[in-house]
Each structure stands twice: as structure tokens, then as C-alpha cells.
Scaffold this active site. Sequence first.
Site, mmCIF file in Angstrom:
data_model
loop_
_atom_site.group_PDB
_atom_site.id
_atom_site.type_symbol
_atom_site.label_atom_id
_atom_site.label_comp_id
_atom_site.label_asym_id
_atom_site.label_seq_id
_atom_site.Cartn_x
_atom_site.Cartn_y
_atom_site.Cartn_z
ATOM 1 N N SER A 121 0.828 -1.195 0.000
ATOM 2 C CA SER A 121 0.000 0.000 0.000
ATOM 3 C C SER A 121 0.873 1.260 0.000
ATOM 4 C CB SER A 121 -0.971 -0.053 1.186
ATOM 5 O OG SER A 121 -1.989 0.915 1.062
ATOM 6 N N ASP A 166 -10.262 -4.053 -5.686
ATOM 7 C CA ASP A 166 -9.623 -3.184 -4.689
ATOM 8 C C ASP A 166 -10.288 -1.806 -4.725
ATOM 9 O OD1 ASP A 166 -7.881 -1.517 -3.217
ATOM 10 O OD2 ASP A 166 -6.131 -2.691 -3.798
ATOM 11 N N HIS A 210 -8.329 -4.652 -0.865
ATOM 12 C CA HIS A 210 -7.004 -4.066 -0.633
ATOM 13 C C HIS A 210 -6.177 -4.899 0.350
ATOM 14 C CE1 HIS A 210 -4.367 -0.663 -1.319
ATOM 15 N NE2 HIS A 210 -4.174 -0.516 -0.026
#
Length: 203
Positions: free
Chosen positions: A102, A152, A183
Site C-alpha cells: 500500500s 480493490d 485491498h
Amino acid sequence: MKHIFRQGTDPAAPTLLLLHGTGGTERDLLPIAEALAPTASVLSVRGNVLENGMPRFFRRLAEGVFDEEDLVFRTRELYEFLDKASVEHGFDRGSLVAVGYSNGANIAASLLFHFKDAFKGAILHHPMVPLRGLKLPELSGLPVFIGAGSNDPICSPGETEELKELLGQAGADVTVHWERNGHQLTRTEVEAAKAWFDGRFAK
């Protein structure tokens, strides 16, 4: 930068650079490193920016909207830290494989966008395109794994495909692995990253 360095038992293995997601710490991805390459040395770094008390590697203006000026500054800051850390801890700066999730994947991607010699390879879990309108350095043959979610909510499939195309146009050898778990970083995604890693870096 606050960090952990763990010396591995295999001097031929690349050193793994671990870069956590928003709100994480330098300990978050240690289990991922253990799964990927248990004998490799590990450098795990905590982001220098706080967002409502949550560590990050650079500021953002809103969800999915990066503070580009800060991103460029923090990218150079991290690059210079890696140079110093390689001297301090005695690992080969040219044998560094980034493993980011991320926000950590985004700063790793930004390093690839800015520096030809940032990494020997990169594993990017759920990254976004860090900057647009930037001429990338020559990344000929550089192996990059992208773990992505077809559903996502933060990083759309289109964003993933754009990042793959930009890195590919610079010469990188990009592999995308798709999941259907939003995610999240899942066990199956880590297993796919390990298979990819073993195929390129395991002796």
C-alpha cells in the site's frame, strides 16, 4: 529513519527492504520477509510522516491524492537513507529488493520512477501510480511483482494496468498477480510473490 536490520544467514541472497502500509510500523512486514526468504538479510523501515498518529512514508491530501511535493522529498530522503544504511549495516546496496504494501509500495514505486539504481527488484503489494508526467529512468530487465485486487476499492485495476505499462515502457519486467480480496494482503498473494521471488533470486 527508525528501522530494524536483521542479518541473514545467506550472504548470496538479496537484502529485503520492507515498507509498511499506512498506520504500520517497521515490524508489520517481518512475517512476509520470513515467508519470502527466511535466510535473507532484512532492512525494515518506518515512515517519517504521521497522519493522525499513523506512520506513513509521505503526506497525502486525501484518500488516493498524494502530496506530490512531499512525495518527491520523501523519495529522495529514503534513497539517501538506504545509501547510508548499506554502509552502517554492511549490506550490498546493489542487491536490495523492495517489499512494500500500500503506502509502502507507493514509495517503492516512486523510487523506481526516480532512480535507475534504486533496487535489484521490487515486490509491490497494491501500489498506485506515484506520479504522472515523469520520464522514468532506464529499468531494463528489472524484475517487478505487482500484487493487485480486481475489486480493490483504493487501487483500481486500471491504476494497476497503468503502473504496469509505465514500468514496462521503461524496460522493467513486470508480473501482475490478481486477487479478489480488495485491498487486503492475503496469504495466497504472498505465496505468489514467493514463487516469483524464488524464480528470480533463489539460488
